[in-house]
Design a protein around this motif. Structure first.
Motif, short mmCIF file in Angstrom:
data_model
loop_
_atom_site.label_atom_id
_atom_site.label_comp_id
_atom_site.label_asym_id
_atom_site.label_seq_id
_atom_site.Cartn_x
_atom_site.Cartn_y
_atom_site.Cartn_z
N CYS A 1 -5.43 47.86 80.66
CA CYS A 1 -4.18 47.50 80.77
C CYS A 1 -4.16 46.15 81.55
O CYS A 1 -4.52 46.06 82.72
CB CYS A 1 -3.18 48.43 81.58
SG CYS A 1 -1.46 47.87 81.60
N VAL A 2 -4.10 44.90 80.94
CA VAL A 2 -4.28 43.79 81.45
C VAL A 2 -3.11 42.62 81.30
O VAL A 2 -2.17 42.80 80.16
CB VAL A 2 -5.69 42.94 80.87
CG1 VAL A 2 -6.82 43.78 81.15
CG2 VAL A 2 -5.33 42.72 79.19
N ALA A 3 -3.10 41.92 82.29
CA ALA A 3 -1.89 40.93 82.22
C ALA A 3 -2.47 39.68 81.42
O ALA A 3 -3.96 39.05 81.64
CB ALA A 3 -1.61 40.34 83.42
N GLU A 4 -1.68 39.12 80.58
CA GLU A 4 -2.15 37.87 80.10
C GLU A 4 -1.85 36.64 80.67
O GLU A 4 -0.72 36.44 81.11
CB GLU A 4 -1.59 37.62 78.40
CG GLU A 4 -1.76 36.26 77.79
CD GLU A 4 -0.67 35.27 77.95
OE1 GLU A 4 -1.29 34.26 77.93
OE2 GLU A 4 0.34 35.50 78.71
N LEU A 5 -2.74 35.84 81.16
CA LEU A 5 -2.50 34.45 82.20
C LEU A 5 -3.20 33.39 81.42
O LEU A 5 -4.08 33.00 81.84
CB LEU A 5 -3.18 34.95 83.60
CG LEU A 5 -2.68 36.19 84.21
CD1 LEU A 5 -3.49 36.77 85.22
CD2 LEU A 5 -1.16 35.86 84.78
N HIS A 6 -2.58 32.86 80.74
CA HIS A 6 -3.10 31.67 79.74
C HIS A 6 -3.34 30.40 80.25
O HIS A 6 -4.19 29.54 79.95
CB HIS A 6 -2.19 31.52 78.32
CG HIS A 6 -0.71 31.07 78.83
ND1 HIS A 6 0.15 31.74 79.11
CD2 HIS A 6 -0.14 29.94 79.08
CE1 HIS A 6 1.27 31.37 79.55
NE2 HIS A 6 1.08 30.00 79.26
N LYS A 7 -2.88 30.30 81.50
CA LYS A 7 -3.30 28.94 82.14
C LYS A 7 -4.51 28.90 82.57
O LYS A 7 -4.93 27.62 82.66
CB LYS A 7 -2.10 28.80 83.26
CG LYS A 7 -0.66 28.70 83.10
CD LYS A 7 -0.41 27.39 82.24
CE LYS A 7 0.89 27.11 82.09
NZ LYS A 7 1.03 25.75 81.21
N ARG A 8 -5.27 30.05 82.62
CA ARG A 8 -6.54 30.18 82.93
C ARG A 8 -7.46 29.45 82.06
O ARG A 8 -8.63 29.02 82.21
CB ARG A 8 -7.02 31.52 83.44
CG ARG A 8 -6.55 32.08 84.56
CD ARG A 8 -7.38 33.22 84.89
NE ARG A 8 -6.82 33.70 86.26
CZ ARG A 8 -7.41 34.92 87.04
NH1 ARG A 8 -8.69 34.97 86.81
NH2 ARG A 8 -6.93 35.03 87.97
N PHE A 9 -7.05 29.26 80.61
CA PHE A 9 -7.81 28.65 79.70
C PHE A 9 -7.26 27.36 79.19
O PHE A 9 -7.63 26.76 78.37
CB PHE A 9 -7.60 29.51 78.42
CG PHE A 9 -8.00 31.08 78.81
CD1 PHE A 9 -9.40 31.34 78.72
CD2 PHE A 9 -7.29 32.04 79.19
CE1 PHE A 9 -9.88 32.64 78.87
CE2 PHE A 9 -7.84 33.32 79.53
CZ PHE A 9 -9.00 33.77 79.34
N ASP A 10 -6.31 26.77 80.01
CA ASP A 10 -5.64 25.47 79.72
C ASP A 10 -6.77 24.48 80.41
O ASP A 10 -6.84 24.58 81.67
CB ASP A 10 -4.37 25.43 80.22
CG ASP A 10 -3.53 24.17 80.19
OD1 ASP A 10 -4.18 23.10 80.08
OD2 ASP A 10 -2.45 24.19 79.99
#
Length: 121
Positions: free
Chosen positions: A50-59
């Motif tokens: 169960c994970v959170a999507e934190l897309h700024k880490r890939f920006d």
């Protein structure tokens, strides 16, 4: 992948976990600590992720800023500002301010970004 209004994340995630499904929830995963703890316990019991999507880490812009921050040395103060283009807010107009608050949507980026940059310090 759960990408729905904030107040629906917990029920959908728990239903998926109880069925033995791995879950990725857009941030913020839940709004209350007790819901977070229940999801963690259920995921452990069912042996699923169960994970959170934190897309700024890939920006790339955020990655570059993180690298620069890490090279500056120790911090005693952290301040962040994020603007949201008005056209993007139209996407959330139907639920923002009703079941959630735009601060949950934006501030979760700041909290994660600080953690990511500062290694939890």
């Amino acid at each position: 992948i759960i990408f729905t209004p904030d107040d629906t994340h917990y029920d959908i995630a728990m239903a998926c976990i109880e069925r033995g499904m791995h879950v990725m929830i857009t941030k913020p995963p839940v709004k209350k600590l007790d819901e977070h703890l229940k999801l963690v316990a259920a995921a452990k019991r069912k042996n699923v992720l169960c994970v959170a999507e934190l897309h700024k880490r890939f920006d790339p812009i955020y990655v570059d800023a993180r690298d620069r921050i890490r090279n500056l040395g120790p911090f005693s103060y952290y301040w962040a500002y994020m603007s949201q283009p008005k056209h993007q807010l139209e996407t959330f107009k139907a639920w923002a301010g009703r079941s959630s608050d735009i601060s949950y949507y934006l501030n979760s980026h700041h909290i994660d970004y600080h953690e990511w940059c500062m290694h939890g310090k």
